[in-house]
Design a protein around this motif. Sequence first.
Motif, PDB file in Angstrom:
ATOM      1  N   LYS A   1      -7.426  11.522   7.659  1.00 27.56           N
ATOM      2  CA  LYS A   1      -7.260  10.765   6.425  1.00 27.56           C
ATOM      3  C   LYS A   1      -6.039   9.857   6.478  1.00 27.56           C
ATOM      4  CE  LYS A   1     -10.411  11.714   3.322  1.00 27.56           C
ATOM      5  NZ  LYS A   1     -10.946  10.737   2.352  1.00 27.56           N
ATOM      6  N   ASN A   2      -4.997  10.352   7.163  1.00 25.86           N
ATOM      7  CA  ASN A   2      -3.802   9.536   7.303  1.00 25.86           C
ATOM      8  C   ASN A   2      -4.128   8.260   8.058  1.00 25.86           C
ATOM      9  OD1 ASN A   2      -0.773  10.263   6.714  1.00 25.86           O
ATOM     10  ND2 ASN A   2      -1.831  12.218   6.890  1.00 25.86           N
ATOM     11  N   VAL A   3      -4.766   8.444   9.205  1.00 30.38           N
ATOM     12  CA  VAL A   3      -5.070   7.294  10.042  1.00 30.38           C
ATOM     13  C   VAL A   3      -6.051   6.362   9.343  1.00 30.38           C
ATOM     14  CG1 VAL A   3      -6.003   6.548  12.253  1.00 30.38           C
ATOM     15  CG2 VAL A   3      -4.605   8.596  12.144  1.00 30.38           C
ATOM     16  N   ALA A   4      -6.969   6.941   8.561  1.00 30.20           N
ATOM     17  CA  ALA A   4      -7.984   6.120   7.911  1.00 30.20           C
ATOM     18  C   ALA A   4      -7.471   5.394   6.683  1.00 30.20           C
ATOM     19  CB  ALA A   4      -9.168   7.009   7.516  1.00 30.20           C
ATOM     20  N   PHE A   5      -6.280   5.757   6.209  1.00 24.57           N
ATOM     21  CA  PHE A   5      -5.790   5.264   4.926  1.00 24.57           C
ATOM     22  C   PHE A   5      -5.839   3.741   4.807  1.00 24.57           C
ATOM     23  CE2 PHE A   5      -3.685   6.305   1.010  1.00 24.57           C
ATOM     24  CZ  PHE A   5      -2.955   5.176   0.694  1.00 24.57           C
ATOM     25  N   GLY A   6      -5.294   3.067   5.800  1.00 25.58           N
ATOM     26  CA  GLY A   6      -5.257   1.606   5.733  1.00 25.58           C
ATOM     27  C   GLY A   6      -6.655   1.008   5.744  1.00 25.58           C
ATOM     28  N   LEU A   7      -7.531   1.619   6.524  1.00 22.41           N
ATOM     29  CA  LEU A   7      -8.906   1.120   6.598  1.00 22.41           C
ATOM     30  C   LEU A   7      -9.591   1.273   5.248  1.00 22.41           C
ATOM     31  CD1 LEU A   7      -9.942   2.553  10.075  1.00 22.41           C
ATOM     32  CD2 LEU A   7      -9.428   0.186   9.507  1.00 22.41           C
ATOM     33  N   GLU A   8      -9.310   2.410   4.590  1.00 19.09           N
ATOM     34  CA  GLU A   8      -9.927   2.642   3.275  1.00 19.09           C
ATOM     35  C   GLU A   8      -9.435   1.610   2.277  1.00 19.09           C
ATOM     36  OE1 GLU A   8      -8.931   6.624   2.369  1.00 19.09           O
ATOM     37  OE2 GLU A   8     -10.446   7.473   3.718  1.00 19.09           O
ATOM     38  N   GLN A   9      -8.151   1.268   2.381  1.00 22.54           N
ATOM     39  CA  GLN A   9      -7.608   0.282   1.454  1.00 22.54           C
ATOM     40  C   GLN A   9      -8.284  -1.063   1.634  1.00 22.54           C
ATOM     41  OE1 GLN A   9      -5.731   1.226  -1.048  1.00 22.54           O
ATOM     42  NE2 GLN A   9      -5.987   3.207  -0.065  1.00 22.54           N
ATOM     43  N   ARG A  10      -8.732  -1.326   2.856  1.00 24.74           N
ATOM     44  CA  ARG A  10      -9.386  -2.610   3.124  1.00 24.74           C
ATOM     45  C   ARG A  10     -10.874  -2.542   2.887  1.00 24.74           C
ATOM     46  NH1 ARG A  10      -6.299  -4.750   8.474  1.00 24.74           N
ATOM     47  NH2 ARG A  10      -4.222  -4.498   7.593  1.00 24.74           N
ATOM     48  N   LYS A  11     -11.314  -1.398   2.376  1.00 27.33           N
ATOM     49  CA  LYS A  11     -12.728  -1.228   2.076  1.00 27.33           C
ATOM     50  C   LYS A  11     -13.605  -1.396   3.320  1.00 27.33           C
ATOM     51  CE  LYS A  11     -12.204  -2.138  -2.732  1.00 27.33           C
ATOM     52  NZ  LYS A  11     -10.915  -1.493  -2.817  1.00 27.33           N
ATOM     53  N   THR A  12     -13.099  -0.845   4.425  1.00 20.48           N
ATOM     54  CA  THR A  12     -13.900  -0.844   5.647  1.00 20.48           C
ATOM     55  C   THR A  12     -15.085   0.105   5.437  1.00 20.48           C
ATOM     56  OG1 THR A  12     -11.773  -0.942   6.769  1.00 20.48           O
ATOM     57  CG2 THR A  12     -13.702  -0.577   8.147  1.00 20.48           C
ATOM     58  N   PRO A  13     -16.281  -0.278   5.905  1.00 15.53           N
ATOM     59  CA  PRO A  13     -17.443   0.609   5.726  1.00 15.53           C
ATOM     60  C   PRO A  13     -17.232   1.967   6.392  1.00 15.53           C
ATOM     61  CG  PRO A  13     -18.050  -1.370   6.954  1.00 15.53           C
ATOM     62  CD  PRO A  13     -16.664  -1.568   6.482  1.00 15.53           C
ATOM     63  N   LYS A  14     -17.741   3.019   5.724  1.00 13.73           N
ATOM     64  CA  LYS A  14     -17.450   4.381   6.150  1.00 13.73           C
ATOM     65  C   LYS A  14     -17.790   4.645   7.608  1.00 13.73           C
ATOM     66  CE  LYS A  14     -16.273   6.975   2.374  1.00 13.73           C
ATOM     67  NZ  LYS A  14     -17.074   6.908   1.147  1.00 13.73           N
ATOM     68  N   HIS A  15     -18.940   4.155   8.034  1.00 12.66           N
ATOM     69  CA  HIS A  15     -19.342   4.506   9.394  1.00 12.66           C
ATOM     70  C   HIS A  15     -18.377   3.919  10.418  1.00 12.66           C
ATOM     71  CE1 HIS A  15     -20.990   0.428   9.928  1.00 12.66           C
ATOM     72  NE2 HIS A  15     -21.356   0.543   8.668  1.00 12.66           N
TER      73      HIS A  15
END
Lengths: 295, 374, 257
Positions: B103-117
């Motif tokens: 989740k830490n590593v994914a945080f920035g990607l989530e903020q950019r609304k990167t698709p889940k897959h």
Amino acid sequence: MAGRERALAWLYSKPEARAWALLAPGGFWLLLFFLVPLLIMFVYSFMPRGIYGGVEPGFTLEHYARFFDPLYLEVLQRTFVWSIACTVICLVLGYPVAYLIVRGGRWRTLLLFLVVLPFWTSFLVRTFAMIFLMRDTGLINNWLLKLGLIGQPLSMLYTPFAVMAGLVYGFLPFMILPIYASLEKLDPSLLEAAEVLGARPRARFQKVTLPLSMPGVVAGCLLVFIPALGSFLTSDLLGGAKEMMIGNLVQNQFSSARNWPFGSAASFIVMALVLAAVMIYLRVKDKNTGEAGSK
Amino acid sequence: MTPSPKGQCVVEFSGVSKSFGDLKAVDDISFEIQGGEFFSILGPSGCGKTTTLRLLAGFEQPDEDGGEVKLLGQTVNKKRPYERQIAMVFQNYALFPHLTVAKNVAFGLEQRKTPKHEIGDRVRRALEMVRLKPEVFLKRMPGQLSGGQRQRVALARALVLEPTILLLDEPLGAIDLKLRKEMQLELKALNKQLGTTFVYVTHDQEEALTMSDRIAVMDNARVAQLGTPAEIYENPRTAFVAKFIGESNFFEGQARERSNSRWQIGQVGETSFQVPHHPSLEEGCEVRIAVRPEWMDVFKPDAIPPGENALIGTIRDIIYLGETMHVIVTVPGSGDVTVAVRNEGQLIKPLTWKKGDAAAVAWLPEDCQILEKD
Amino acid sequence: MNLRPPPWLIAVSVAVYLFLHLPILVLVVFSFNSSKFSVDWRGFTFQWYHRLLERPDILRGLKVSLVVGVAATVISAVLGTLLALALARHRFRGRRAFEGFLYVPIVTPEIVTGISLLMLFALMKFPLGVTTITIAHVAFCISFVVIVVLARLEGMDENLEEAAMILGADEITTFWKITVPQLWPGILAGALLAFTMSFDDFIITSFVSGSGSSTLPIVVYSMVRKNVEPSINAISTIILVVTAFLIYFADRLLQEK
């Protein structure tokens, strides 16, 4: 979302506005429901007594002047003396306990919890526990009679002894916790250094531990002295009408005696004593800043 | 987000100043950073290097008329950190304790609304890039990791965003020496492999020299010198730089006369030395130079090679350093001069010098670094 | 260095611990005594606890205490957290004065707070009841919540919020995703402490409750004044046990990093 952007822009642009927005609700509550009442009380203390015990318009110093009456001076004096006595006793009993907890090793958490618990338990319940023990038909008398050590029940309740016991019992945890906190911060290598320099245990305590635990001692004394000054329940339940403290005097004015302005004046005197104690504490604390010896 | 366009200027500071109350933390600094570079900001504590980085990140704003910070050509003075396309690794890692590594590593990607897959794959690859096995580490919590592992996760969290610019605030400070050296090489390799511009803040000059393409040496809120490691080390421009990076010996004098391309610099007393011509030199001016210990040599006072500057003194001490020996010679008028001599094995081929011997320290005029007024 | 405490220290401390806890233990034990008047042990019984359930005043008191407690806790938790955020994260004029002001409710004797609020409500002609009790409780609980949450905030790594922002989260997102989860144990602990203080409060409540609404401590007080029967021990024990649980949980929350 335009709303969100506008909120962010506003948040970002005026940092002080942000701060005040956060402070407003709580601050307003405290202002209206804490500060204003105190002001009202202050003003009332200078107004003459009305027919039903309230106030009438006017200005008078009579309520404060009444405190020069020996009857009330005695109350003040008793309150003061008992508060100091209670503080001293708590210090003598509490310091060793705090010292032990720090040295407690794996028992430390448990020992600490056993002090924290009474700290938070209802004062009323704890005072009642004292009554249960000390009254004429209470546990202590019962056992002393059974053991044949006394012929008649000892009258423990409604005596200065009972009030003092109750006060110490009530406030002891307030002394132990700050001293513990202070001792806990003490760097053990200072004591080792002292030992290497040839200091025996007593000298180590006197010259290193005690001075460095002073902030905790001062805080503890304050945390006992102040509530003791304003205490009411203990002297009410354990002392009865004879052993009146200022707290009881104040409460009286709002129940049977019906003299609100006089009660306000008495309240204010207590507040003044409390604030004086706090000022002294802050002064002493400022002198001691420079947390030498802390980890 | 693609790697930095090489050869293009990606960061520009023009006349940037930042004050905190009366204290000027950053005073009128200007520099440019090229795409793909490993750019270090080096200096002692309090010199302003961290503030500079924070100005770049957006946690601080320049003063009202305190210059411009430009990213990829655009002025970003007023832009919030989350509006700047920059990634950062913090000194104490700043991993979110309540989130898993994944989740830490994914945080920035989530903020950019990167698709889940896509997130899952990119997180895995980021962890592999920093040599952490995804199967093992994805589900762990930061509290369960060692210092080195946390650092790698922090790096992965930044790199997963494929940033153009990566800021690093003394990331190797809390790591022990051996691991630190390994990580230095890994970071350098990542910089070259990814093409991302690295902006690296440190107080460790060895680290800066090892890893950087260019170094900005900061002193007291200003940039003292900006150049490649070789330029900084071999041609220090100020006494501060000469002292802060490696060791230097300092000599002072007055410019007396010029013959051909050399100036004679006379010292108090009868001694003098020669320096190559420099535009700033004119007759009578005060001159201060720095010479590195390894550019000097020790000779018998009567056996000085011709063409070299030489000053005579007494050997005060000889220090064994393993690779080199430091011979400390007290020269009247110049204090203690340190000469670094290669150790060819004291057990087989020991130095013949002893404490108290008379000796001359000598160096080539070309090796004089003329210092600017600080 | 020998860190084991000397025997006399242990002895004194044990005595003090006994002094602190024996009265309460005795109270609890005798709540199970089947003798009504005597302090002699006559047998184990739950009858006094059953008696409590039959007493409408106790049940009403409990209900009022719970209603007030929950309301006061929620309000003071919210207000206190906002105040703590303001103090920890912002520099503003009058900050030190405000911090000092926040500590005054803690040192003010309860009797003073109680009567001053009574006078305020009298002046405003506000009827005394559950509302006034709740208002009073919030007033003294806020400061405690602030202290607990502030301590947690100041121990929190500031870089965490910066890290979130540079990863693309704006201030609002950062607050909900990073600050609040970090702060949550502190807020909860502050809330538990606030509830404990509200539940146990007697003095202030006695002044602002008027004749209609009595909280549990007020009912207990009148029981103590009137006649002493083991039911008091029973209700006291219940109060003690509830407090112990609340404090234990608050303590665990505050220990968690």
